[in-house]
Design an enzyme around this catalytic site. Structure first.
Site, PDB file in Angstrom:
ATOM      1  CD  GLU A 139      -1.187  -2.271   2.161  1.00 43.98           C
ATOM      2  OE1 GLU A 139      -0.141  -2.746   1.764  1.00 43.98           O
ATOM      3  OE2 GLU A 139      -1.833  -2.755   2.945  1.00 43.98           O
ATOM      4  CB  ALA A 141       9.451 -37.198  -8.938  1.00 46.45           C
ATOM      5  CD  GLU A 178      13.268 -31.474  -3.176  1.00 48.88           C
ATOM      6  OE1 GLU A 178      14.124 -32.246  -3.640  1.00 48.88           O
ATOM      7  OE2 GLU A 178      13.101 -30.179  -3.767  1.00 48.88           O
ATOM      8  N   GLY A 195      13.686 -38.735   1.192  1.00 50.45           N
ATOM      9  CA  GLY A 195      13.032 -39.844   0.307  1.00 50.45           C
ATOM     10  C   GLY A 195      11.837 -40.485   1.041  1.00 50.45           C
ATOM     11  CB  THR A 242      12.320 -43.204   5.217  1.00 52.49           C
ATOM     12  OG1 THR A 242      12.627 -44.375   4.888  1.00 52.49           O
ATOM     13  CG2 THR A 242      12.218 -43.206   6.660  1.00 52.49           C
TER      14      THR A 242
END
Length: 342
Positions: free
Chosen positions: A55, A162, A267, A269, A271
Protein backbone atom coordinates in the site's frame (compact mmCIF):
# COMPACT_ATOMS: atom_id res chain seq x y z
CA UNK A 1 -22.43 -8.61 -8.51
CA UNK A 2 -18.73 -7.67 -8.23
CA UNK A 3 -17.67 -4.43 -9.84
CA UNK A 4 -15.85 -5.16 -13.10
CA UNK A 5 -13.28 -2.42 -12.51
CA UNK A 6 -12.60 -3.72 -9.00
CA UNK A 7 -12.12 -7.24 -10.37
CA UNK A 8 -9.72 -5.97 -13.01
CA UNK A 9 -7.63 -3.91 -10.60
CA UNK A 10 -7.54 -6.74 -8.05
CA UNK A 11 -6.32 -9.10 -10.78
CA UNK A 12 -3.44 -6.68 -11.34
CA UNK A 13 -2.76 -6.63 -7.61
CA UNK A 14 -2.67 -10.44 -7.57
CA UNK A 15 -0.11 -10.45 -10.41
CA UNK A 16 2.00 -7.86 -8.57
CA UNK A 17 1.98 -10.04 -5.46
CA UNK A 18 2.96 -13.14 -7.43
CA UNK A 19 5.98 -11.32 -8.83
CA UNK A 20 7.42 -10.85 -5.32
CA UNK A 21 6.32 -14.25 -3.99
CA UNK A 22 9.85 -15.43 -3.19
CA UNK A 23 11.21 -12.19 -1.70
CA UNK A 24 8.97 -11.10 1.17
CA UNK A 25 8.87 -13.89 3.77
CA UNK A 26 8.21 -13.90 6.65
CA UNK A 27 5.98 -11.04 5.52
CA UNK A 28 3.11 -11.84 3.14
CA UNK A 29 3.43 -11.21 -0.59
CA UNK A 30 0.86 -8.48 -1.26
CA UNK A 31 -0.06 -6.37 -4.28
CA UNK A 32 -1.84 -3.00 -4.33
CA UNK A 33 -3.38 -0.86 -7.05
CA UNK A 34 -4.27 2.79 -6.36
CA UNK A 35 -6.71 4.55 -8.68
CA UNK A 36 -6.87 8.33 -8.35
CA UNK A 37 -10.03 10.42 -8.71
CA UNK A 38 -8.87 11.31 -12.20
CA UNK A 39 -8.45 7.62 -13.08
CA UNK A 40 -4.66 7.38 -13.00
CA UNK A 41 -3.36 4.01 -11.83
CA UNK A 42 -0.37 3.49 -9.56
CA UNK A 43 0.83 0.13 -8.28
CA UNK A 44 2.89 -1.39 -5.51
CA UNK A 45 4.06 -4.72 -4.12
CA UNK A 46 5.58 -5.69 -0.81
CA UNK A 47 9.33 -5.14 -0.60
CA UNK A 48 11.78 -7.51 1.15
CA UNK A 49 11.65 -7.56 4.99
CA UNK A 50 12.27 -4.11 6.41
CA UNK A 51 11.02 -2.44 3.24
CA UNK A 52 7.70 -0.85 2.42
CA UNK A 53 4.42 -2.71 2.28
CA UNK A 54 2.43 -2.79 -0.97
CA UNK A 55 0.00 0.00 0.00
CA UNK A 56 2.81 2.41 0.88
CA UNK A 57 4.68 1.61 -2.34
CA UNK A 58 1.53 2.48 -4.32
CA UNK A 59 0.98 5.68 -2.30
CA UNK A 60 4.58 6.75 -2.85
CA UNK A 61 4.28 6.06 -6.58
CA UNK A 62 1.17 8.23 -6.82
CA UNK A 63 2.80 11.10 -4.93
CA UNK A 64 5.97 10.89 -6.99
CA UNK A 65 3.96 11.13 -10.19
CA UNK A 66 1.24 13.60 -9.21
CA UNK A 67 2.19 15.40 -6.03
CA UNK A 68 1.51 15.07 -2.29
CA UNK A 69 -2.30 15.08 -2.59
CA UNK A 70 -2.51 12.50 -5.37
CA UNK A 71 -4.22 9.89 -3.18
CA UNK A 72 -6.98 12.16 -1.84
CA UNK A 73 -10.30 10.54 -2.77
CA UNK A 74 -8.55 7.55 -4.38
CA UNK A 75 -9.56 3.90 -4.32
CA UNK A 76 -6.97 1.33 -3.27
CA UNK A 77 -7.24 -2.35 -4.17
CA UNK A 78 -5.11 -4.57 -1.96
CA UNK A 79 -4.87 -8.36 -1.75
CA UNK A 80 -4.56 -8.50 2.06
CA UNK A 81 -6.11 -6.39 4.80
CA UNK A 82 -3.89 -3.36 5.57
CA UNK A 83 -1.90 -3.89 8.73
CA UNK A 84 -2.76 -2.00 11.90
CA UNK A 85 0.36 -2.50 14.02
CA UNK A 86 3.83 -1.02 14.27
CA UNK A 87 6.48 -3.44 13.10
CA UNK A 88 9.59 -2.63 11.09
CA UNK A 89 7.28 -0.27 9.21
CA UNK A 90 4.29 1.77 10.34
CA UNK A 91 0.64 0.67 10.07
CA UNK A 92 -0.59 0.71 6.48
CA UNK A 93 -4.14 1.49 7.62
CA UNK A 94 -2.88 4.74 9.17
CA UNK A 95 -0.90 5.58 6.02
CA UNK A 96 -4.02 5.18 3.87
CA UNK A 97 -6.08 7.34 6.23
CA UNK A 98 -3.41 10.06 6.32
CA UNK A 99 -3.24 10.05 2.52
CA UNK A 100 -6.96 10.77 2.30
CA UNK A 101 -8.07 7.73 0.31
CA UNK A 102 -11.84 7.38 0.06
CA UNK A 103 -12.25 3.65 -0.55
CA UNK A 104 -10.30 0.45 0.03
CA UNK A 105 -11.13 -2.86 -1.64
CA UNK A 106 -9.65 -5.84 0.23
CA UNK A 107 -9.48 -9.41 -1.05
CA UNK A 108 -9.00 -11.25 2.27
CA UNK A 109 -8.79 -10.32 5.94
CA UNK A 110 -5.51 -10.91 7.76
CA UNK A 111 -5.71 -13.56 10.53
CA UNK A 112 -2.55 -12.25 12.20
CA UNK A 113 -3.57 -11.50 15.79
CA UNK A 114 -2.02 -8.03 15.48
CA UNK A 115 -4.43 -7.25 12.64
CA UNK A 116 -7.43 -9.62 12.57
CA UNK A 117 -9.94 -7.04 11.36
CA UNK A 118 -8.38 -4.08 13.15
CA UNK A 119 -7.05 -2.62 9.91
CA UNK A 120 -10.50 -2.72 8.33
CA UNK A 121 -12.21 -1.28 11.41
CA UNK A 122 -9.64 1.51 11.71
CA UNK A 123 -10.26 2.52 8.10
CA UNK A 124 -14.03 2.49 8.54
CA UNK A 125 -13.82 4.46 11.77
CA UNK A 126 -11.94 7.15 9.82
CA UNK A 127 -14.73 7.32 7.22
CA UNK A 128 -13.03 5.23 4.56
CA UNK A 129 -15.38 2.88 2.70
CA UNK A 130 -14.10 -0.69 2.87
CA UNK A 131 -15.24 -3.68 0.82
CA UNK A 132 -13.95 -7.19 1.47
CA UNK A 133 -14.04 -10.28 -0.72
CA UNK A 134 -13.02 -9.24 -4.23
CA UNK A 135 -11.21 -12.27 -5.75
CA UNK A 136 -11.05 -13.75 -2.25
CA UNK A 137 -10.67 -17.40 -3.32
CA UNK A 138 -7.85 -16.59 -5.71
CA UNK A 139 -5.97 -14.55 -3.13
CA UNK A 140 -6.56 -17.10 -0.35
CA UNK A 141 -4.92 -19.71 -2.59
CA UNK A 142 -2.02 -17.38 -3.38
CA UNK A 143 -1.47 -16.56 0.29
CA UNK A 144 -2.19 -20.09 1.56
CA UNK A 145 1.20 -20.52 3.25
CA UNK A 146 1.01 -17.16 5.03
CA UNK A 147 -2.60 -17.62 6.13
CA UNK A 148 -1.89 -21.15 7.38
CA UNK A 149 1.14 -19.95 9.34
CA UNK A 150 -0.76 -17.13 11.00
CA UNK A 151 -3.64 -19.43 11.96
CA UNK A 152 -1.60 -22.39 13.23
CA UNK A 153 1.89 -21.09 14.02
CA UNK A 154 3.30 -23.77 11.73
CA UNK A 155 4.52 -23.61 8.14
CA UNK A 156 2.42 -25.05 5.33
CA UNK A 157 3.87 -28.47 4.50
CA UNK A 158 4.25 -29.35 0.81
CA UNK A 159 5.30 -32.91 0.01
CA UNK A 160 6.94 -33.17 -3.42
CA UNK A 161 7.12 -36.58 -5.09
CA UNK A 162 8.25 -37.79 -8.51
CA UNK A 163 7.53 -41.17 -10.01
CA UNK A 164 6.89 -43.24 -13.10
CA UNK A 165 3.26 -43.78 -14.07
CA UNK A 166 3.36 -47.13 -12.30
CA UNK A 167 4.51 -45.48 -9.10
CA UNK A 168 8.24 -46.19 -8.96
CA UNK A 169 10.72 -43.57 -7.76
CA UNK A 170 13.88 -45.41 -8.78
CA UNK A 171 15.13 -48.53 -10.49
CA UNK A 172 15.86 -51.73 -8.56
CA UNK A 173 19.51 -50.68 -8.20
CA UNK A 174 18.48 -47.36 -6.64
CA UNK A 175 19.28 -45.13 -9.61
CA UNK A 176 16.72 -42.35 -10.09
CA UNK A 177 18.32 -39.53 -12.11
CA UNK A 178 16.37 -38.58 -13.98
CA UNK A 179 12.81 -39.94 -13.95
CA UNK A 180 11.25 -36.60 -14.86
CA UNK A 181 12.38 -34.08 -17.45
CA UNK A 182 14.06 -30.73 -17.05
CA UNK A 183 10.76 -28.81 -17.14
CA UNK A 184 9.42 -30.74 -14.15
CA UNK A 185 12.70 -30.32 -12.30
CA UNK A 186 12.62 -26.58 -12.98
CA UNK A 187 9.06 -26.42 -11.68
CA UNK A 188 10.18 -28.23 -8.53
CA UNK A 189 12.93 -25.65 -8.08
CA UNK A 190 10.22 -22.96 -8.12
CA UNK A 191 8.62 -24.80 -5.21
CA UNK A 192 11.98 -24.61 -3.45
CA UNK A 193 12.22 -20.87 -4.09
CA UNK A 194 8.72 -20.38 -2.67
CA UNK A 195 9.64 -22.32 0.48
CA UNK A 196 11.77 -21.03 3.29
CA UNK A 197 12.93 -24.51 4.34
CA UNK A 198 13.42 -27.89 2.66
CA UNK A 199 13.46 -31.25 4.46
CA UNK A 200 15.19 -34.45 3.39
CA UNK A 201 16.37 -37.56 5.18
CA UNK A 202 19.96 -38.44 5.95
CA UNK A 203 19.64 -41.47 3.65
CA UNK A 204 18.97 -39.21 0.69
CA UNK A 205 21.91 -37.00 1.64
CA UNK A 206 24.21 -40.01 1.89
CA UNK A 207 23.03 -41.60 -1.36
CA UNK A 208 22.64 -38.53 -3.60
CA UNK A 209 24.61 -35.70 -1.91
CA UNK A 210 22.07 -33.11 -3.14
CA UNK A 211 22.67 -29.36 -2.99
CA UNK A 212 18.95 -28.54 -2.49
CA UNK A 213 19.39 -25.16 -4.18
CA UNK A 214 17.25 -23.17 -6.62
CA UNK A 215 19.90 -23.23 -9.33
CA UNK A 216 17.36 -23.75 -12.15
CA UNK A 217 15.30 -20.64 -11.28
CA UNK A 218 15.72 -17.19 -9.81
CA UNK A 219 15.00 -17.09 -6.11
CA UNK A 220 16.56 -17.69 -2.71
CA UNK A 221 17.81 -21.09 -1.62
CA UNK A 222 15.67 -22.55 1.18
CA UNK A 223 17.05 -23.34 4.59
CA UNK A 224 18.13 -27.00 4.59
CA UNK A 225 16.88 -29.45 7.21
CA UNK A 226 18.13 -33.03 7.45
CA UNK A 227 16.27 -35.63 9.46
CA UNK A 228 19.23 -37.42 11.02
CA UNK A 229 22.90 -36.60 10.60
CA UNK A 230 24.39 -35.27 7.39
CA UNK A 231 27.82 -36.72 6.61
CA UNK A 232 30.74 -34.37 7.03
CA UNK A 233 31.46 -32.69 3.72
CA UNK A 234 27.94 -33.21 2.37
CA UNK A 235 26.78 -30.38 0.14
CA UNK A 236 23.71 -29.67 2.26
CA UNK A 237 25.90 -28.10 4.92
CA UNK A 238 25.20 -25.76 6.59
CA UNK A 239 21.94 -27.36 7.64
CA UNK A 240 19.73 -28.03 10.63
CA UNK A 241 20.05 -31.67 11.72
CA UNK A 242 16.90 -32.84 13.45
CA UNK A 243 16.50 -36.23 15.06
CA UNK A 244 15.20 -38.87 12.71
CA UNK A 245 12.18 -39.30 10.45
CA UNK A 246 10.43 -41.18 13.24
CA UNK A 247 11.10 -38.33 15.68
CA UNK A 248 8.82 -35.48 16.70
CA UNK A 249 8.04 -33.84 13.38
CA UNK A 250 5.41 -31.63 15.00
CA UNK A 251 8.08 -30.11 17.21
CA UNK A 252 10.18 -29.46 14.11
CA UNK A 253 7.29 -27.63 12.46
CA UNK A 254 6.71 -25.63 15.65
CA UNK A 255 10.35 -24.54 15.66
CA UNK A 256 10.40 -23.62 11.98
CA UNK A 257 7.14 -21.70 12.33
CA UNK A 258 8.49 -19.76 15.31
CA UNK A 259 11.53 -18.85 13.20
CA UNK A 260 9.41 -17.34 10.42
CA UNK A 261 9.23 -20.26 7.99
CA UNK A 262 5.89 -19.95 6.18
CA UNK A 263 6.25 -22.96 3.87
CA UNK A 264 8.38 -26.07 4.14
CA UNK A 265 9.04 -28.37 1.19
CA UNK A 266 9.50 -32.05 2.02
CA UNK A 267 11.52 -33.75 -0.72
CA UNK A 268 12.09 -37.14 0.85
CA UNK A 269 13.11 -39.83 0.36
CA UNK A 270 10.42 -42.43 0.88
CA UNK A 271 11.00 -42.83 4.64
CA UNK A 272 10.60 -39.09 5.22
CA UNK A 273 7.60 -38.87 2.90
CA UNK A 274 5.94 -41.75 4.74
CA UNK A 275 6.60 -40.18 8.14
CA UNK A 276 4.98 -36.85 7.23
CA UNK A 277 2.10 -38.53 5.39
CA UNK A 278 1.22 -40.99 8.15
CA UNK A 279 1.44 -38.28 10.79
CA UNK A 280 -1.16 -36.26 8.87
CA UNK A 281 1.20 -33.30 8.59
CA UNK A 282 1.05 -32.77 4.82
CA UNK A 283 -1.06 -29.83 3.64
CA UNK A 284 -0.27 -30.09 -0.08
CA UNK A 285 0.97 -32.98 -2.20
CA UNK A 286 2.70 -32.23 -5.50
CA UNK A 287 3.32 -35.30 -7.67
CA UNK A 288 5.34 -35.21 -10.89
CA UNK A 289 4.46 -38.21 -13.04
CA UNK A 290 6.75 -39.15 -15.91
CA UNK A 291 5.48 -40.89 -19.08
CA UNK A 292 7.56 -43.91 -18.15
CA UNK A 293 6.97 -47.40 -16.75
CA UNK A 294 9.31 -49.31 -14.46
CA UNK A 295 7.48 -52.49 -15.42
CA UNK A 296 7.84 -54.37 -12.14
CA UNK A 297 7.61 -54.20 -8.37
CA UNK A 298 11.30 -54.38 -7.42
CA UNK A 299 11.90 -50.60 -7.57
CA UNK A 300 11.05 -48.40 -4.58
CA UNK A 301 7.65 -46.73 -4.44
CA UNK A 302 6.53 -43.32 -3.20
CA UNK A 303 6.16 -44.56 0.37
CA UNK A 304 7.81 -47.19 2.51
CA UNK A 305 6.54 -49.88 4.84
CA UNK A 306 3.19 -51.67 5.08
CA UNK A 307 0.33 -50.18 3.15
CA UNK A 308 -3.38 -50.32 3.84
CA UNK A 309 -4.77 -53.51 5.32
CA UNK A 310 -8.12 -53.18 3.58
CA UNK A 311 -9.62 -50.94 0.91
CA UNK A 312 -11.76 -49.18 3.51
CA UNK A 313 -8.51 -47.78 4.97
CA UNK A 314 -7.60 -46.10 1.69
CA UNK A 315 -6.37 -42.52 2.11
CA UNK A 316 -8.32 -40.23 -0.18
CA UNK A 317 -7.62 -36.64 -1.13
CA UNK A 318 -8.91 -34.11 -3.61
CA UNK A 319 -7.18 -33.37 -6.91
CA UNK A 320 -6.88 -29.59 -7.05
CA UNK A 321 -5.08 -29.33 -10.39
CA UNK A 322 -3.52 -31.40 -13.13
CA UNK A 323 -1.06 -29.61 -15.41
CA UNK A 324 1.37 -30.73 -18.11
CA UNK A 325 4.95 -29.73 -17.35
CA UNK A 326 6.98 -30.47 -20.43
CA UNK A 327 6.51 -34.18 -21.12
CA UNK A 328 5.54 -34.85 -17.51
CA UNK A 329 2.36 -34.31 -15.53
CA UNK A 330 2.02 -32.32 -12.30
CA UNK A 331 -0.79 -33.40 -9.99
CA UNK A 332 -1.68 -31.15 -7.05
CA UNK A 333 -3.42 -33.11 -4.33
CA UNK A 334 -5.08 -31.81 -1.18
CA UNK A 335 -6.12 -33.73 1.93
CA UNK A 336 -9.86 -33.79 2.47
CA UNK A 337 -10.67 -31.86 5.68
CA UNK A 338 -12.11 -33.96 8.46
CA UNK A 339 -15.86 -33.66 8.81
CA UNK A 340 -16.68 -30.72 11.01
CA UNK A 341 -13.28 -29.07 10.47
CA UNK A 342 -13.18 -25.41 9.48
Amino acid sequence: MPDTADETHMATAVALAEAVRTRTAPNPWVGAVLVTVAGAVHTGATEPPGGRHAEVVALDAARAAEGPDAAVGATVHVTLEPCAHQGRTGPCADALIAAGVARVVVAVADPDTRVAGEGIERLRAAGVAVEVGCRADEVAAQLAAYLHHRRTGRPLVVLKLAATLDGRTAAADGTSQWITGVDARTDAHRLRAESQAIVVGSGTVTADDPTLTTRLVEGPDPRRVVLGTAPAGARVHPCLEWGRADGDLGALLDRLGAEGVLQVLVEGGATVATAFHRAGLVDRYVLYLAPALAGGDDGPGLFRGPGLATITDLWRGRIAAVDPVGDDLRVDLRPVPARGAA
